[in-house]
Design an enzyme around this catalytic site. Structure first.
Site, PDB file in Angstrom:
ATOM      1  N   ALA A  79       3.269  10.576  19.143  1.00  0.00           N
ATOM      2  CA  ALA A  79       2.371  10.329  20.284  1.00  0.00           C
ATOM      3  C   ALA A  79       2.925  10.979  21.550  1.00  0.00           C
ATOM      4  CB  ALA A  79       2.200   8.827  20.493  1.00  0.00           C
ATOM      5  N   PRO A  98     -13.842  12.436  -0.076  1.00  0.00           N
ATOM      6  CA  PRO A  98     -13.569  13.791   0.394  1.00  0.00           C
ATOM      7  C   PRO A  98     -14.011  13.956   1.842  1.00  0.00           C
ATOM      8  CG  PRO A  98     -15.662  13.745  -0.765  1.00  0.00           C
ATOM      9  CD  PRO A  98     -15.155  12.326  -0.747  1.00  0.00           C
ATOM     10  N   LYS A 106      -5.082  19.037   2.933  1.00  0.00           N
ATOM     11  CA  LYS A 106      -5.638  17.764   2.461  1.00  0.00           C
ATOM     12  C   LYS A 106      -7.166  17.871   2.471  1.00  0.00           C
ATOM     13  CE  LYS A 106      -6.228  12.947   3.797  1.00  0.00           C
ATOM     14  NZ  LYS A 106      -5.985  11.917   4.811  1.00  0.00           N
ATOM     15  N   SER A 150      14.755   8.119  23.200  1.00  0.00           N
ATOM     16  CA  SER A 150      16.096   7.693  22.836  1.00  0.00           C
ATOM     17  C   SER A 150      16.337   7.989  21.362  1.00  0.00           C
ATOM     18  CB  SER A 150      16.222   6.188  23.096  1.00  0.00           C
ATOM     19  OG  SER A 150      17.239   5.653  22.310  1.00  0.00           O
ATOM     20  N   THR A 191      -5.674   7.345  10.173  1.00  0.00           N
ATOM     21  CA  THR A 191      -6.402   7.430  11.444  1.00  0.00           C
ATOM     22  C   THR A 191      -5.506   7.373  12.685  1.00  0.00           C
ATOM     23  OG1 THR A 191      -6.806   5.074  11.084  1.00  0.00           O
ATOM     24  CG2 THR A 191      -8.634   6.579  10.688  1.00  0.00           C
ATOM     25  N   ILE A 247      -2.820   9.174  13.838  1.00  0.00           N
ATOM     26  CA  ILE A 247      -2.577  10.404  14.596  1.00  0.00           C
ATOM     27  C   ILE A 247      -3.890  10.831  15.260  1.00  0.00           C
ATOM     28  CG2 ILE A 247      -1.947  12.854  14.395  1.00  0.00           C
ATOM     29  CD1 ILE A 247       0.116  11.967  12.263  1.00  0.00           C
TER      30      ILE A 247
END
Ligand SMILES: Cc1cc2nc3c(=O)[nH]c(=O)nc-3n(C[C@H](O)[C@H](O)[C@H](O)COP(=O)(O)OP(=O)(O)OC[C@H]3O[C@@H](n4cnc5c(N)ncnc54)[C@H](O)[C@@H]3O)c2cc1C
Length: 505
Positions: free
Chosen positions: A17, A98, A80, A41, A345, A347
């Site tokens: 993110a 699909p 994918k 970090s 979902t 990302i």
């Protein structure tokens, strides 16, 4: 009017993110001479999972101007085409979800309505989706940009190494002026009157000031949750999975399949995500139904090859932040919420958050109306995804464990119950403007999980049967021939973007 323009942004956190946000801000707001700082970090690290994506990721990479081959080589990616679901509707059943659409509408009537009437002789609906036809044959080729060609209907996303993707985006961001600061944040300083965040303070005393903050600190929600105290909605009653154990293994078994495999298990489900150099695996489970040892044993017993690393145990609470944006802090990524990874979902929600943030980026100060709009849109989008994911667990005939008995009998959100009922009766499905998953996605999962409409749209009866049969058979033949003509997925990847010589086929 005082000058409250945003001149400096601090991205707090450097997982997927954080680096996606930094890269997008650096690319799109470069003309504004914005100072962008990212704090992370290494001692805390990242969640280190998140390897399957959905097609809009192509738009994100294109927005950054990233070369596909270079990106795939750097992240050891594969293509994918969708997800293969094993043992979900019932043990022994398999279906594909699909990307891409099914068939072509006939005389203004929806394809699936026509297919439903003739389903006994028309074969599975997946025979009318080129992306599924390619996935089932383990084949791949890039779509044709000419919309008159059947190859233009192919849709794809990627499987990639999440750590390498963040590293790739870090290089991209630093080249464009983003300054990375290594250190552990111990304190968040807020303005005594407004509550706006003024700085994050590292444990060694360094103070990093900013006009605007993007909280990308993952499940911790260091700024949005711990400092600003924005509550988190817990969706555990519908999505009881709250743990995962992940491990990589050598490429073996089915090798480089162009799809993610999601196999239902006694108290959760297992993912299999093939990359060029290894397979990513994980068991996502409910701690109310399976303990950690059993989950690990199940995972290790179902790998395609020898493990390549140590198991990584993760804990999470499914749900979302009540307001993703509060004052001068926008949370993006796991700090804003998490719907378990079944439909890959997360990302995408990072991408969606970035897109909305750019569209509503503060002008002269933070505008509460625009903040409300951001929060409203985010909540609507996430709630629709939540319904789609719940569908997979609820629409099942499995009753072999307490886990599946609970899921099939639980009361689901009204918005989902209505969609399921409408579809089960006569195949009706209506879009909402907030849907990430559209009619073809719902069709794949509803039918795949065994919900076949009792009737079809009566208007289909006005079409001449012979002509319809002929059209169906021509279409499925064309799709089968086109899929057969594609190269194998592993062969394509090795040639197009092989990270090393000799990717296993
Ligand atoms: C089991 C599982 C499977 C998943 N699978 C998928 C998938 O297939 N597809 C998909 O799209 N998504 C998936 N996700 C989600 C995906 O992993 C995340 O959306 C993505 O990695 C983004 O995480 P993040 O950057 O928000 O948080 P993190 O990766 O946790 O990063 C947080 C960052 O904040 C920093 N940080 C935290 N606290 C401090 C502090 N005090 N001081 C300084 N720095 C700090 C950390 O160092 C780190 O850099 C999955 C998630 C889980 C749990």
């Amino acid at each position: 009017m005082s000058d409250q323009r945003v001149r400096s942004v601090v991205v707090v956190g450097g997982g997927t993110a954080g680096w996606m946000t930094a890269a997008a801000l650096a690319k799109t707001l470069s003309a504004q001479r914005l100072k962008i700082t990212l704090v992370e970090s290494e001692a805390i690290g990242t969640v280190g999972v998140g390897e399957a994506t959905i097609p809009p990721i192509l738009t994100f990479n294109a927005m950054l101007g990233i070369d596909e081959r270079a990106f795939m080589r750097a992240t050891k990616a594969s293509f994918k085409l969708g997800i293969e679901f094993v043992d979900w509707g019932a043990v022994g059943e398999t279906y594909h979800h699909p990307f891409g659409t099914f068939g072509l509408d006939l005389e203004g009537l929806k394809f699936h309505q026509v297919w439903r009437k003739f389903s006994e002789l028309a074969g599975p609906i997946g025979d009318y989706n080129l992306t599924e036809a390619a996935a089932r044959r383990w084949r791949f080729s890039l779509p044709d940009p000419d919309p008159s060609k059947v190859m233009s209907s192919l849709r794809y996303a990627y499987h990639f190494d999440a750590g390498l993707y963040a590293r790739f985006l870090r290089g991209f961001s630093e080249q464009r002026g983003v300054v990375r600061i290594e250190g552990r944040i111990g304190q968040v300083d807020q303005n005594g009157e407004t509550g706006f965040v003024e700085a994050v303070v590292l444990e060694d005393g360094r103070r990093i000031e900013g006009d605007f903050f993007v909280d990308c600190t993952g499940f911790r929600g260091l700024v949005i949750g711990q400092a600003l105290k924005v509550p988190y909605q817990d969706w555990g009653r519908w999505l009881p999975n709250n743990r995962a154990v992940a491990i990589g293994c050598e490429l073996g078994g089915d090798g480089l399949t162009p799809f993610t495999r999601a196999t239902a298990r006694e108290g959760g489900w297992q993912w299999r995500i093939p990359l060029q150099h290894r397979i990513g695996n994980g068991y996502v489970y409910s701690s109310h139904h399976v303990d950690d040892d059993r989950a690990l044993d199940t995972l290790l017993a179902n790998l395609d090859g020898a493990p390549t690393d140590e198991p990584n145990f993760l804990r999470f609470t499914p749900g979302r932040r009540e307001r993703a944006w509060e004052k001068n802090v926008c949370s993006i990524g796991l700090s804003a919420g998490f719907i378990e990874p079944l439909e890959s979902t997360s990302i995408h929600m990072i991408q969606a958050g970035i897109t909305k943030l750019l569209a509503l980026f503060p002008g002269n100060g933070v505008d509460p109306l625009e903040v409300d709009e951001y929060n409203r849109l985010t909540a609507e989008q996430v709630d629709r995804i939540r319904d789609f994911v719940i569908l997979h667990f609820h629409a099942t005939r499995r009753d072999d464990t307490d886990y599946w008995r609970y899921l099939s009998s639980m009361i689901v959100p009204d918005s989902l119950a209505r969609r399921m009922e409408l579809f089960a009766h006569r195949g009706r499905w209506f879009p909402s403007e907030y849907d990430l998953f559209h009619e073809p996605n719902w069709l794949a999962v509803l039918l795949g999980q065994g919900i076949v409409p009792e009737e079809w749209d009566p208007l289909v009866d006005s079409l001449p049967d012979n002509q319809v049969r002929q059209r169906l058979s021509q279409l499925s033949d064309l799709i089968a021939r086109t899929a057969e003509a594609m190269p194998g997925h592993a062969e394509f990847v090795a040639r197009y973007c092989g990270a090393q010589q000799g990717v296993a086929a």
